[in-house]
Design an enzyme around this catalytic site. Sequence first.
Site, short mmCIF file in Angstrom:
data_model
loop_
_atom_site.label_atom_id
_atom_site.label_comp_id
_atom_site.label_asym_id
_atom_site.label_seq_id
_atom_site.Cartn_x
_atom_site.Cartn_y
_atom_site.Cartn_z
N HIS A 1 -1.22 2.04 16.21
CA HIS A 1 -1.30 1.13 17.40
C HIS A 1 -0.16 1.29 18.17
O HIS A 1 0.33 -0.67 18.32
CB HIS A 1 -1.64 0.02 15.86
CG HIS A 1 -2.48 -0.40 14.71
ND1 HIS A 1 -3.54 -0.45 15.40
CD2 HIS A 1 -2.39 -0.22 13.74
CE1 HIS A 1 -5.03 -0.43 14.91
NE2 HIS A 1 -3.36 -0.19 12.91
N ARG B 1 1.05 -0.98 -0.07
CA ARG B 1 0.00 -0.12 0.10
C ARG B 1 0.96 1.44 0.08
O ARG B 1 1.61 1.24 0.00
CB ARG B 1 -0.69 -0.58 1.45
CG ARG B 1 -2.23 -0.70 1.43
CD ARG B 1 -2.67 -1.05 2.41
NE ARG B 1 -2.10 -1.53 4.08
CZ ARG B 1 -2.31 -2.01 4.54
NH1 ARG B 1 -3.57 -2.06 5.00
NH2 ARG B 1 -1.64 -2.42 5.73
N TYR C 1 -0.79 4.63 10.57
CA TYR C 1 -1.36 3.28 11.56
C TYR C 1 -0.21 3.77 12.38
O TYR C 1 0.93 3.51 11.62
CB TYR C 1 -1.79 3.18 10.76
CG TYR C 1 -3.10 3.00 10.04
CD1 TYR C 1 -4.83 2.83 10.97
CD2 TYR C 1 -3.54 2.14 8.67
CE1 TYR C 1 -5.46 2.86 10.15
CE2 TYR C 1 -4.48 2.09 8.31
CZ TYR C 1 -5.81 2.28 9.02
OH TYR C 1 -7.13 2.52 8.18
N ASP D 1 -3.94 -6.33 15.23
CA ASP D 1 -2.98 -4.69 15.25
C ASP D 1 -2.79 -4.43 16.93
O ASP D 1 -2.50 -3.60 17.13
CB ASP D 1 -3.84 -4.21 14.41
CG ASP D 1 -3.10 -4.82 13.06
OD1 ASP D 1 -2.53 -4.66 12.87
OD2 ASP D 1 -4.27 -4.67 12.30
N LYS E 1 1.12 1.94 7.15
CA LYS E 1 1.86 1.12 8.19
C LYS E 1 2.38 2.75 9.58
O LYS E 1 3.40 3.17 9.21
CB LYS E 1 2.28 -0.04 8.03
CG LYS E 1 1.88 -0.73 6.98
CD LYS E 1 0.24 -1.47 8.23
CE LYS E 1 0.47 -2.87 9.53
NZ LYS E 1 -0.16 -2.73 10.54
N GLU F 1 -6.44 5.11 13.57
CA GLU F 1 -7.06 4.45 13.63
C GLU F 1 -7.79 5.56 15.03
O GLU F 1 -8.75 4.08 15.80
CB GLU F 1 -6.24 3.18 14.29
CG GLU F 1 -5.18 3.50 15.84
CD GLU F 1 -4.10 3.75 15.17
OE1 GLU F 1 -3.31 3.60 16.44
OE2 GLU F 1 -3.46 4.50 14.28
#
Length: 372
Positions: A96, A15, A94, A270, A75, A118
């Site tokens: 996490h 991605r 993101y 995740d 990511k 997120e």
Amino acid sequence: MRLGVPKEIKSNENRVGLVPASVRELVLHGHEVLVETRAGYGIGFEDADYTAAGAKIAPTADEVFARAEMIVKVKEPQPVEIARLRAGQILFTYLHLAPDPAQAKGLMASGCTAIAYETVTSARGGLPLLSPMSEVAGRMSIQVGAHCLEKRQGGMGVLLGGVPGVKAAKVVILGGGVSGTNAARMAMGLEAHVIVIDRSLSRLYELDLQFGSRLHTVYATRDAVESHVLDADLVVGAVLVPGATAPKLVTREMVKHMRRGAVLVDISIDQGGCAETSRPTTHDDPTYVVDEVVHYCVANMPGAVPRTSTFALNNATLPFALALADKGVRAALAADPHLGAGLNVHRGKITHPAVAEALGVDYMPADRALAG
């Protein structure tokens, strides 16, 4: 503002933070976009596609990080990328952080401003930048779960929908949010026997209205989770507490007593996973077996379908990226409390309460951190 889009370096991650159409929108707003060479190659975009949209191509990630005021990724940053971040730089991706104290420590030490996709919220209480990937992961969970149930993959050799005269597989979905709903839709489409377990009666009511008698809804108690998990052919873990570590709903003892050859797909991995036996895996080596139960715990499931995932993600992130670039980080976060909820790290401080609690560190409210 100058925005930077590095090529993703996490294993099997194709991605990209911005597609050419998103670049064009940013350029039309007067911003400069620097894209690392071949950043979009894995989903069919050439450097020429980005230059046609108005981007400039950088030969290395080092140059992207060094020149950009805001980094747009997909990511969480890997250690080598964290080392490239600098004080005052904006990171939009993101994160996490709850199950990843090493990353949190690195971001705090860098002095950057890290905004997590997120934890950005919506006026309706949803998570608009997590939803697109949750939709993909939910739909994929049934696809990969069905594959893992095949005997060659270690499963019990069950077809989800059965055939005339043979009962369908029992699919138990823990959590009726975006991922769980999409998993249920796919599983019902394959004619499996589907049960969704959730602790929100209002959500169970909505699911009942949406799907009717095709879907069976159950209120979440420990007894309900245990009885249905032990009897399931496929369990999908789709629970989420925004910013926090996922609750461990499936205990090690439950796994010991699950059906031999059953499959557990843990979308919640995740955020640490919702089973005590879950640990992150990769697309290279996606499964492992505990007590004869196949576990699929790939931490970036949507990365398996990167083109679909990238377009879905860009549709959601672009308005926020434009706001940050147009107004600057302080004004953009002050003007939109929902974007403000995405702020996780600022100048060495953790600014999201659930993240701070999960990491066991001091929490500083976002408005105080930005004002200071």
